[in-house]
Design a protein around this motif. Sequence first.
Motif, PDB file in Angstrom:
ATOM      1  N   GLU A  60      -5.025   1.640   2.225  1.00  0.00           N
ATOM      2  CA  GLU A  60      -3.700   1.046   2.663  1.00  0.00           C
ATOM      3  C   GLU A  60      -3.904   0.778   4.250  1.00  0.00           C
ATOM      4  OE1 GLU A  60      -1.365   0.095   1.071  1.00  0.00           O
ATOM      5  OE2 GLU A  60      -1.255   0.844  -0.891  1.00  0.00           O
ATOM      6  N   HIS A  73      -7.836  -7.561   2.923  1.00  0.00           N
ATOM      7  CA  HIS A  73      -6.929  -8.127   1.975  1.00  0.00           C
ATOM      8  C   HIS A  73      -6.403  -7.840   0.741  1.00  0.00           C
ATOM      9  CE1 HIS A  73      -6.795 -11.501   5.013  1.00  0.00           C
ATOM     10  NE2 HIS A  73      -8.102 -11.553   5.026  1.00  0.00           N
ATOM     11  N   ASP A  74      -5.434  -7.819   0.313  1.00  0.00           N
ATOM     12  CA  ASP A  74      -5.064  -7.513  -1.066  1.00  0.00           C
ATOM     13  C   ASP A  74      -4.446  -8.708  -1.780  1.00  0.00           C
ATOM     14  OD1 ASP A  74      -4.738  -6.173  -3.482  1.00  0.00           O
ATOM     15  OD2 ASP A  74      -3.123  -4.836  -2.861  1.00  0.00           O
ATOM     16  N   ALA A 102      -1.913  -9.570  -2.894  1.00  0.00           N
ATOM     17  CA  ALA A 102      -0.461 -10.022  -2.280  1.00  0.00           C
ATOM     18  C   ALA A 102      -0.267 -10.512  -1.122  1.00  0.00           C
ATOM     19  CB  ALA A 102       0.539  -8.986  -2.610  1.00  0.00           C
ATOM     20  N   ASP A 103      -1.224 -10.153  -0.215  1.00  0.00           N
ATOM     21  CA  ASP A 103      -1.238 -10.787   1.255  1.00  0.00           C
ATOM     22  C   ASP A 103      -2.617 -11.626   1.375  1.00  0.00           C
ATOM     23  OD1 ASP A 103      -3.753  -9.175   1.624  1.00  0.00           O
ATOM     24  OD2 ASP A 103      -2.634  -7.926   3.040  1.00  0.00           O
ATOM     25  N   PRO A 147      -4.468 -14.788   2.234  1.00  0.00           N
ATOM     26  CA  PRO A 147      -4.226 -15.949   2.804  1.00  0.00           C
ATOM     27  C   PRO A 147      -4.358 -17.120   2.154  1.00  0.00           C
ATOM     28  CG  PRO A 147      -5.633 -14.835   4.291  1.00  0.00           C
ATOM     29  CD  PRO A 147      -5.746 -14.126   3.016  1.00  0.00           C
TER      30      PRO A 147
END
Length: 177
Positions: free
Chosen positions: A27, A70-71, A73-74, A76
């Motif tokens: 995380e 990055h995941d 949901a985020d 770019p």
Amino acid sequence: MSPFEPEGRRVAPLRPPVPPEPERHGEEPANCDVCRARDEGIWFNERRRLVRVTGVGVPLVLMLYSRDHHDMADLPGEMAAELGVPITHIVRRVQALAHISRAHVYRIGDGAAHLHIWFFARPEGQAHLYGSWMPVWDDLLPEHPADAADADAAAVADASVASYGGGHSAADERTNR
């Protein structure tokens, strides 16, 4: 198909929710093992890397990671918009292997916060491995020979470089920018 015999099979009762959910691995980018391994794998470009997962039961399991933290949901917008292209290339390359019928693609985000997409190769003629049970079958099967999986992974990496670009190692990737 389910790997379990239908006789006597029972569904476990659903447990009650236990909030809050535990934190996923990585995380915090500073604690992310996937970020620390950003230069490891069989294929790279400036945004992604492909890794062969070892110790599996099916002929080949690959994982596509974002190089930066990055995941889904985020991710770019530009990276999200182009994500289908490398996924499609990898599926084509896996399915081009002579003994593979299908490449199953999964995104499961409960264990780690770093974007990772799974590719499971279903062997030709193994109809009982159809569908969403493939990861369960993979856990139950004996380990597939590593030398065969290495050869298949190398073929996928070579074909990916030829069709999509990128390189085989972090050093190759840096020279291709």
